[in-house]
Design an enzyme around this catalytic site. Structure first.
Site, PDB file in Angstrom:
ATOM      1  N   GLN A  44       0.490  -1.087  -0.366  1.00 40.19           N
ATOM      2  CA  GLN A  44       0.045  -0.419  -0.506  1.00 40.19           C
ATOM      3  C   GLN A  44       0.827   1.022  -0.009  1.00 40.19           C
ATOM      4  OE1 GLN A  44      -3.392  -0.189   3.008  1.00 40.19           O
ATOM      5  NE2 GLN A  44      -4.002   2.079   2.415  1.00 40.19           N
ATOM      6  N   HIS A  53      -7.778   0.652  10.075  1.00 41.56           N
ATOM      7  CA  HIS A  53      -6.760   0.093   9.470  1.00 41.56           C
ATOM      8  C   HIS A  53      -7.410  -1.656   9.126  1.00 41.56           C
ATOM      9  CE1 HIS A  53      -3.174  -0.587   6.925  1.00 41.56           C
ATOM     10  NE2 HIS A  53      -3.152  -1.570   7.087  1.00 41.56           N
ATOM     11  N   ASP A  83      -1.060  -7.792   4.886  1.00 41.14           N
ATOM     12  CA  ASP A  83      -0.800  -5.778   5.694  1.00 41.14           C
ATOM     13  C   ASP A  83      -0.439  -4.909   4.209  1.00 41.14           C
ATOM     14  OD1 ASP A  83      -0.861  -2.957   6.278  1.00 41.14           O
ATOM     15  OD2 ASP A  83      -0.725  -4.045   9.096  1.00 41.14           O
TER      16      ASP A  83
END
Length: 245
Positions: free
Chosen positions: A103, A182, A197
């Site tokens: 990300q 998150h 993640d």
């Protein structure tokens, strides 16, 4: 478990990125409509809430569980999260087995979409995507890319960004660029439990697991995360299950 309304990789995400990738509300209704609009047949996979971590609540979840998505508060600087597990940095063979996306900052509050892509991308053998749908084209286009290249491809994917924004607008919570939660995803790939993640360097291994025991295997990991952020109740847990199986 309490239900936070949105997610963010960082409260400092650029405004432009936040506008293109607003935070998603953490509900099965939002995630189901989003996923189905992207090309997952409605009668194949569905998200469900998990209402607790005790044995009775876990036993009520439709099986098999193909992925678990946790929405939780961004941990403070001094929090002990993430657990001190070695990040995966192994060879190409295992890297090819686990679908992982980084990300990057330009993705703004896209951690909900990244988690959904991690969930569906690692359940590819369990679902037949609609041909030439958004997800079908995305996974075909990114299958041979590394995690960073996939992130860049996602950031430039206008169709995915439009679908994300539409999904974000269907929630009942007012959109806000500055949010405090998150998303992470947990999957079982080839007998191993992985925490995915996008803000980390790669998948985190958590020991053996399977679609039969995935949720039970994730429970102690989630409890550890909750204990590391003791001053918040804003945790929400969903599972992606195979329908009618």
């Amino acid at each position: 478990m309490a239900q936070p309304s949105s997610s963010s990789p960082s409260a400092s995400a650029p405004a432009a990125a936040g506008e293109r990738w607003p935070a998603l509300e953490s509900t099965p209704e939002v995630f189901n409509q989003f996923m189905w609009s992207l090309g997952v047949p409605e009668d194949d996979l569905e998200f469900h809430d998990v209402y607790g971590l005790d044995a009775d609540a876990v036993s009520m979840v439709p099986q098999p569980v193909l992925a678990v998505i946790l929405c939780f508060p961004d941990p403070p600087q001094d929090a002990s999260y993430p657990p001190k597990q070695p990040l995966f940095s192994g060879g190409k063979e295992t890297g090819d087995q686990v679908y992982f996306i980084k990300q990057i900052e330009s993705l703004g509050n896209a951690c909900g979409t990244v988690a959904l892509l991690h969930a569906v991308g690692n359940a590819s053998s369990e679902v037949s995507l609609v041909e030439n749908s958004c997800l079908d084209l995305f996974f075909k286009s990114t299958s041979s890319m590394d995690p960073y290249e996939r992130a860049v491809f996602l950031e430039k994917d206008d169709a995915m960004a439009r679908a994300h924004s539409l999904a974000a607008s269907t929630g009942i919570t007012e959109l806000n660029d500055v949010v405090d939660e998150h998303y992470v995803c947990f999957v079982a790939v080839n007998g191993t439990l992985y925490e995915l993640d996008g803000m980390k360097d790669g998948p985190i291994k958590h020991g053996p697991s399977s679609s039969i025991s995935l949720l039970q295997d994730v429970v102690p990991v989630i409890k550890a995360i909750m204990c590391s952020i003791p001053n918040s109740i804003n945790f929400n847990l969903m599972v992606l299950s195979r329908e009618g199986k």
